[in-house]
Design a protein around this motif. Structure first.
Motif, PDB file in Angstrom:
ATOM      1  N   GLU A 114       0.819  -1.206   0.000  1.00  0.00           N
ATOM      2  CA  GLU A 114       0.000   0.000   0.000  1.00  0.00           C
ATOM      3  C   GLU A 114       0.860   1.267   0.000  1.00  0.00           C
ATOM      4  OE1 GLU A 114      -3.272   0.393  -0.052  1.00  0.00           O
ATOM      5  OE2 GLU A 114      -3.938  -1.693   0.089  1.00  0.00           O
ATOM      6  N   PRO A 117      -2.356   7.586  -0.356  1.00  0.00           N
ATOM      7  CA  PRO A 117      -3.037   8.341  -1.416  1.00  0.00           C
ATOM      8  C   PRO A 117      -2.898   9.842  -1.210  1.00  0.00           C
ATOM      9  CG  PRO A 117      -4.645   7.598   0.180  1.00  0.00           C
ATOM     10  CD  PRO A 117      -3.313   7.063   0.644  1.00  0.00           C
ATOM     11  N   TYR A 253     -10.261   2.755  -4.581  1.00  0.00           N
ATOM     12  CA  TYR A 253     -10.008   3.812  -3.607  1.00  0.00           C
ATOM     13  C   TYR A 253     -11.018   4.940  -3.831  1.00  0.00           C
ATOM     14  CZ  TYR A 253      -5.748   1.340  -2.502  1.00  0.00           C
ATOM     15  OH  TYR A 253      -4.865   0.378  -2.117  1.00  0.00           O
ATOM     16  N   HIS A 258      -5.437   5.577  -8.321  1.00  0.00           N
ATOM     17  CA  HIS A 258      -4.348   5.382  -7.361  1.00  0.00           C
ATOM     18  C   HIS A 258      -3.380   4.319  -7.869  1.00  0.00           C
ATOM     19  CE1 HIS A 258      -2.425   5.403  -3.444  1.00  0.00           C
ATOM     20  NE2 HIS A 258      -2.540   4.100  -3.372  1.00  0.00           N
ATOM     21  N   ASN A 260      -0.254   1.510  -6.502  1.00  0.00           N
ATOM     22  CA  ASN A 260       0.438   0.816  -5.423  1.00  0.00           C
ATOM     23  C   ASN A 260       1.674   0.110  -5.985  1.00  0.00           C
ATOM     24  OD1 ASN A 260      -1.090   1.338  -3.027  1.00  0.00           O
ATOM     25  ND2 ASN A 260      -2.681  -0.065  -3.758  1.00  0.00           N
TER      26      ASN A 260
END
Length: 278
Positions: A114, A117, A253, A258, A260
């Motif tokens: 992760e 954000p 999200y 986003h 990762n």
């Protein structure tokens, strides 16, 4: 008596100084929301959030204005008509995206790491991967380093990127009346934004980074193709066995799109680093 009158007049005419008003505690929460909105791919949202952040850092009136705007937006959202069909569709798309990305990661033997954000997600994810591959040392494995590299590469290769960048006055701009590329000033401003702000990064920046670091960048996503490959030399096989792997999320999200980082499973990451540095 005269002296007393002069003192009274002096007191009346002298400006009243008061300590600056305390910063309301909700400002921290507001700033968090605004920085999160910088992660949006919508350039209008990015620009408005950045403008409010700059204003909030300058005066209290702007902070009050921003709080009022947020309250108005929240109120409008509360009273907005619910679209059950649209909500159900988004929920299905979110579940499908999660399933596809998870299955692709299993096939590749990687797991999701992760990334916050905060508008820097693309650069942080790539920095994490470059550190894993031994390309960036720990001290330099951060979004600041990667942003600077992306901005510098784009700036020094304008012919490669101008056709893909939105023009603020051409056909891609709001209320545009003509087509055309960015002006030199706009292009310089774009590169500065990439380097110095929390603006969201996308395809142009990925292309710049795969060429600058001379390493393929593979993006796992929930739509076809499930893996998008970006190579340093377009149309030519990469000259390295090392691959940067990141995931791209459109629905998973709530704040928007986003990225990762995708690390190898079962401690392989540490094995790779030890082999590279041995």
């Amino acid at each position: 008596m005269a002296g007393s009158k002069r003192n009274k007049i002096k007191n009346i005419l002298s400006p009243v100084t008061s300590p600056p008003p305390p910063v309301p505690p909700e400002d921290d929460e507001l700033m968090d929301d605004l920085f999160a909105q910088l992660d949006s791919k919508d350039q209008n949202v990015q620009a408005e959030s950045a403008a409010v952040i700059n204003e909030m850092q300058q005066d209290s009136k702007s902070r009050h204005k921003a709080r009022q705007a947020r309250k108005a937006a929240a109120l409008a959202e509360q009273h907005a008509p619910s679209d059950a069909e649209a909500d159900a569709r988004i929920e299905r798309e979110t579940a499908e995206e999660k399933r596809v990305i998870s299955e692709t990661c299993d096939e590749l033997g990687v797991q999701m790491h992760e990334i916050p954000p905060d508008g820097h997600c693309l650069y942080s994810a790539i920095a994490d991967q470059l550190n894993l591959l031994g390309i960036l040392p720990d001290a330099a494995a951060n979004y600041t380093t990667v942003r600077h590299v992306a901005a510098d590469y784009i700036f020094t290769h304008p012919d490669d990127f101008l056709p893909f960048l939105p023009s603020t006055t051409g056909e891609d701009g709001t209320g545009a009346t003509d087509s055309g590329l960015m002006s030199p000033q706009q292009f310089e401003g774009y590169c500065k934004t990439v380097r110095d702000t929390g603006a969201w990064g996308g395809e142009p920046e990925i292309m710049a980074l795969t060429r600058a670091y001379r390493v393929p960048i593979h993006v796992v996503q929930g739509t076809k193709p499930n893996v998008v490959e970006h190579n340093p030399n377009e149309g030519a096989p990469p000259d390295s066995a090392l691959v940067v792997r990141i995931s791209y999320h459109r629905r998973m999200y709530g704040l928007g799109e986003h990225y990762n980082s995708l690390r190898p499973k079962h401690g392989i990451a540490n094995t790779i680093k030890s082999l590279l540095h041995s």
